[in-house]
Design an enzyme around this catalytic site. Structure first.
Site, short mmCIF file in Angstrom:
data_model
loop_
_atom_site.label_atom_id
_atom_site.label_comp_id
_atom_site.label_asym_id
_atom_site.label_seq_id
_atom_site.Cartn_x
_atom_site.Cartn_y
_atom_site.Cartn_z
N ALA A 166 -2.90 -47.46 20.12
CA ALA A 166 -3.59 -47.71 18.86
C ALA A 166 -4.31 -49.04 18.99
O ALA A 166 -3.95 -49.88 19.84
CB ALA A 166 -2.57 -47.75 17.73
N GLU A 195 1.21 -41.01 23.34
CA GLU A 195 1.54 -40.06 22.26
C GLU A 195 0.47 -38.97 22.16
O GLU A 195 0.78 -37.80 21.94
CB GLU A 195 1.71 -40.81 20.94
CG GLU A 195 2.97 -41.68 20.94
CD GLU A 195 3.03 -42.65 19.77
OE1 GLU A 195 2.07 -43.44 19.60
OE2 GLU A 195 4.02 -42.64 19.02
N GLU A 251 5.35 -50.47 22.33
CA GLU A 251 5.35 -50.96 20.94
C GLU A 251 6.40 -52.03 20.68
O GLU A 251 6.18 -52.94 19.89
CB GLU A 251 5.54 -49.80 19.95
CG GLU A 251 4.33 -48.89 19.80
CD GLU A 251 4.28 -47.79 20.84
OE1 GLU A 251 5.05 -47.83 21.83
OE2 GLU A 251 3.46 -46.88 20.66
#
Ligand code: COA
Length: 266
Positions: free
Chosen positions: A73, A121, A141
């Site tokens: 992300a 992901e 993360e």
């Protein structure tokens, strides 16, 4: 003669259809194809656009350039999100990857380089994963003071088993292509210059099968995992709750300042 249809309707994607295969290339090479929200939304729209298109029999998703499939992300975009925005981001990520997972046509991830965080992901939401020898995988993360937010905690455990998933998720370690193959995270590892050919070989084989049977295989296999769907909601809430925590602010700030984070546990 093959007909190639190149589309130009997306800001962060390149798409084309050739030989009944729809190709999606994430096109943010300078940011290692980091998945900002626009890119994710575009991926969802691109995938949904072929659900009912009889001229398309399958999809191959890859990243532009030789370095990254997608490095996660977009940290710069979400670093200042609050709990509500973080939760929404996770919900949207889940929805995008569900659209891939539930696509009635096969979707293959052609993993050309780093597949980290949301990139891994995204790859895991595809039905089949093929990677180049140089690919690297990780869910880093925890280095940012947050948990995966795009179903990584769910799909990783499904793909490689609980114990291996927990180690992978808690260490944030990056693994190489051969280790990913050994763990069952990818189906095949090939030299980079054979990546697309390998994906096309698999897709061309599937293309000879009955489309309704393929759609049914996808539905049936997904049904097995749907009973664990509550884990997805738990993950969305957990992810959202990190936004605004001291450690999350420190983790994302440290990444953007290119230094190691100093976590304090709050
Ligand atoms: N979000 C936003 N920007 C990212 C990014 C991400 N996930 N990953 C890389 N970038 C950007 C970098 O900030 C840099 O931008 P800049 O040139 O404007 O400074 C550019 O992409 C190149 O990355 P850089 O870190 O300089 O490349 P590198 O070869 O030194 O390192 C990685 C490669 C993949 C190891 C490193 O980029 C990285 O750790 N990325 C973050 C991975 C991550 O934590 N993903 C999970 C997010 S939830």
């Amino acid at each position: 003669m093959d007909q190639t249809i190149v589309e130009t309707m997306y800001q962060n994607l390149l798409t084309e259809t050739k030989d009944q295969i729809f190709y999606i290339t994430i096109n943010r090479e300078d940011k290692l194809n980091a998945l900002n929200i626009l890119t994710l939304t575009e991926i969802k729209n691109a995938v949904l656009s072929i659900y009912d298109d009889p001229s398309v029999r399958g999809v191959i998703i890859t990243g532009k350039g030789s370095k990254a499939f997608a490095a996660g992300a977009d940290i710069a975009e979400f670093a200042n999100f609050n709990v509500e925005e973080g939760t929404r981001m996770s919900e949207e990520g889940h929805a995008v990857l569900r659209a891939i997972d539930h696509c009635p046509k096969p979707i293959i991830a052609a993993i050309n380089g780093f597949a980290l965080g949301g990139g891994n992901e995204l790859a895991m939401s595809c039905h089949i994963r093929v990677c180049a020898e140089r690919a690297r995988f990780g869910q880093p993360e925890v280095n940012l003071g947050v948990t995966p937010g795009y179903a990584g905690t769910q799909r990783l455990a499904q793909l490689i088993g609980k114990g291996r998933a927990l180690e992978f998720l808690m260490t944030g370690d990056m693994i190489d292509a051969q280790t990913a193959l050994q763990l069952g995270l990818v189906n095949h590892v090939v030299p980079a210059d054979q990546l697309m050919a390998k994906c096309e070989e698999i897709m061309n084989k599937i293309k000879t099968k009955a489309p309704m049977a393929i759609a049914s295989v996808i539905r049936c296999v997904n049904a097995y995992y749907e009973k664990r769907a509550d884990g997805n909601n738990i993950e969305i809430n957990e992810f959202g709750n990190f936004f605004g925590s001291e450690d999350f602010i420190e983790g994302t700030k440290a990444f953007l300042e290119k230094r190691a984070p100093n976590f304090r546990g709050n």
